[in-house]
Design a protein around this motif. Structure first.
Motif, PDB file in Angstrom:
ATOM      1  N   GLU A 166      13.793  11.017  20.163  1.00 51.44           N
ATOM      2  CA  GLU A 166      16.334  12.050  19.860  1.00 51.44           C
ATOM      3  C   GLU A 166      15.733  11.930  18.445  1.00 51.44           C
ATOM      4  N   VAL A 167      15.461  10.957  17.445  1.00 52.62           N
ATOM      5  CA  VAL A 167      15.189  11.260  16.145  1.00 52.62           C
ATOM      6  C   VAL A 167      14.701  12.798  15.666  1.00 52.62           C
ATOM      7  N   LEU A 168      13.066  13.050  16.632  1.00 51.04           N
ATOM      8  CA  LEU A 168      12.097  13.778  16.411  1.00 51.04           C
ATOM      9  C   LEU A 168      12.954  14.528  16.402  1.00 51.04           C
ATOM     10  N   VAL A 169      13.048  15.346  17.615  1.00 42.84           N
ATOM     11  CA  VAL A 169      14.352  15.851  18.777  1.00 42.84           C
ATOM     12  C   VAL A 169      15.600  16.863  17.255  1.00 42.84           C
ATOM     13  N   ALA A 170      16.385  15.840  16.897  1.00 42.72           N
ATOM     14  CA  ALA A 170      16.963  16.285  15.852  1.00 42.72           C
ATOM     15  C   ALA A 170      16.533  16.680  15.289  1.00 42.72           C
ATOM     16  N   ALA A 171      15.234  16.092  14.307  1.00 40.86           N
ATOM     17  CA  ALA A 171      14.378  16.987  13.307  1.00 40.86           C
ATOM     18  C   ALA A 171      14.301  18.449  13.350  1.00 40.86           C
ATOM     19  N   ASP A 172      13.414  18.871  14.453  1.00 41.16           N
ATOM     20  CA  ASP A 172      12.956  19.914  15.074  1.00 41.16           C
ATOM     21  C   ASP A 172      14.160  20.893  15.175  1.00 41.16           C
ATOM     22  N   ILE A 173      14.859  20.495  15.944  1.00 40.96           N
ATOM     23  CA  ILE A 173      16.882  21.024  15.808  1.00 40.96           C
ATOM     24  C   ILE A 173      16.597  21.821  14.199  1.00 40.96           C
ATOM     25  N   VAL A 174      17.116  20.566  13.416  1.00 36.84           N
ATOM     26  CA  VAL A 174      17.281  21.128  12.032  1.00 36.84           C
ATOM     27  C   VAL A 174      16.061  21.943  10.684  1.00 36.84           C
ATOM     28  N   LYS A 175      15.217  21.705  11.678  1.00 34.33           N
ATOM     29  CA  LYS A 175      13.888  22.017  10.346  1.00 34.33           C
ATOM     30  C   LYS A 175      14.242  23.613  11.872  1.00 34.33           C
ATOM     31  N   THR A 176      14.393  24.116  13.021  1.00 37.72           N
ATOM     32  CA  THR A 176      13.708  25.004  13.361  1.00 37.72           C
ATOM     33  C   THR A 176      15.076  26.538  13.314  1.00 37.72           C
ATOM     34  N   THR A 188      15.046  32.383  14.575  1.00 41.20           N
ATOM     35  CA  THR A 188      14.840  33.844  14.895  1.00 41.20           C
ATOM     36  C   THR A 188      14.218  32.910  17.382  1.00 41.20           C
ATOM     37  N   LEU A 189      14.583  34.027  17.509  1.00 39.12           N
ATOM     38  CA  LEU A 189      13.866  34.399  19.109  1.00 39.12           C
ATOM     39  C   LEU A 189      12.884  32.935  19.538  1.00 39.12           C
ATOM     40  N   MET A 190      12.389  33.407  18.709  1.00 41.66           N
ATOM     41  CA  MET A 190      10.883  32.490  18.904  1.00 41.66           C
ATOM     42  C   MET A 190      10.679  31.274  18.719  1.00 41.66           C
ATOM     43  N   SER A 191      11.364  31.442  17.497  1.00 41.37           N
ATOM     44  CA  SER A 191      11.642  29.431  16.996  1.00 41.37           C
ATOM     45  C   SER A 191      12.331  29.247  18.085  1.00 41.37           C
ATOM     46  N   ILE A 192      13.631  29.802  17.981  1.00 38.67           N
ATOM     47  CA  ILE A 192      14.478  28.917  19.493  1.00 38.67           C
ATOM     48  C   ILE A 192      14.301  28.555  20.664  1.00 38.67           C
ATOM     49  N   SER A 193      13.034  29.860  21.639  1.00 35.05           N
ATOM     50  CA  SER A 193      12.360  29.648  22.437  1.00 35.05           C
ATOM     51  C   SER A 193      10.832  27.787  22.123  1.00 35.05           C
ATOM     52  N   VAL A 194      10.459  27.864  20.904  1.00 37.23           N
ATOM     53  CA  VAL A 194       9.890  26.936  20.718  1.00 37.23           C
ATOM     54  C   VAL A 194      10.446  25.871  21.163  1.00 37.23           C
ATOM     55  N   GLY A 219      12.986  25.076  22.385  1.00 36.74           N
ATOM     56  CA  GLY A 219      13.848  24.680  23.512  1.00 36.74           C
ATOM     57  C   GLY A 219      12.439  23.801  24.757  1.00 36.74           C
ATOM     58  N   LEU A 220      11.012  24.156  24.336  1.00 37.52           N
ATOM     59  CA  LEU A 220      10.068  23.844  24.634  1.00 37.52           C
ATOM     60  C   LEU A 220       9.634  22.686  24.820  1.00 37.52           C
ATOM     61  N   LEU A 221       9.596  22.581  23.597  1.00 36.10           N
ATOM     62  CA  LEU A 221       9.458  20.871  22.625  1.00 36.10           C
ATOM     63  C   LEU A 221      10.605  20.066  23.530  1.00 36.10           C
ATOM     64  N   VAL A 244      12.036  20.268  26.489  1.00 38.47           N
ATOM     65  CA  VAL A 244      11.766  19.681  27.924  1.00 38.47           C
ATOM     66  C   VAL A 244      11.095  19.517  27.910  1.00 38.47           C
ATOM     67  N   ILE A 245      10.048  19.104  26.529  1.00 38.53           N
ATOM     68  CA  ILE A 245       8.662  18.338  27.465  1.00 38.53           C
ATOM     69  C   ILE A 245       8.609  16.561  26.812  1.00 38.53           C
ATOM     70  N   ARG A 246       9.651  16.828  25.427  1.00 36.83           N
ATOM     71  CA  ARG A 246      10.354  15.269  24.650  1.00 36.83           C
ATOM     72  C   ARG A 246      11.070  14.524  25.928  1.00 36.83           C
ATOM     73  N   THR A 247      11.284  15.472  26.675  1.00 35.38           N
ATOM     74  CA  THR A 247      12.982  14.339  27.647  1.00 35.38           C
ATOM     75  C   THR A 247      12.353  14.545  28.728  1.00 35.38           C
TER      76      THR A 247
END
Length: 90
Positions: free
Chosen positions: A59-69, A75-81, A83-85, A87-90
């Motif tokens: 959960e903390v790693l997903v939060a870090a990805d959200i902050v950085k992305t 961009t639409l590409m970074s938000i898509s990536v 979202g994929l992350l 989905v994969i992590r949960t």
């Protein structure tokens, strides 16, 4: 604007490191409790402790990805990536 981006990158990296530390510390504590205490049902408690540390760390790693992305490159590409992350992590 560039200094704000640098701060956000630093915060995202710090949160990443914190997430990995949670994972490692949780796993080490679970192993230590398993080896030293030997409760009534040791495997179930060990598995529960590992699962809890994995959930919290991810959960903390997903939060870090959200902050950085979202904050650095929204961009639409970074938000898509992202979202994929998620989905994969949960």
């Amino acid at each position: 604007m560039e200094s704000i981006t640098n701060w956000i990158e630093t915060i995202g990296t710090a949160v990443d490191v914190f997430g990995v530390a949670i994972l490692l510390l949780g796993i080490m504590l679970a192993i230590g409790r398993y080896l030293l205490n030997r409760p009534a049902n040791p495997y179930r408690r060990y598995r529960t402790a590992i699962g809890q540390s994995l959930l919290l760390g991810l959960e903390v790693l997903v939060a870090a990805d959200i902050v950085k992305t979202i904050a650095i490159t929204p961009t639409l590409m970074s938000i898509s990536v992202l979202g994929l992350l998620v989905v994969i992590r949960t």
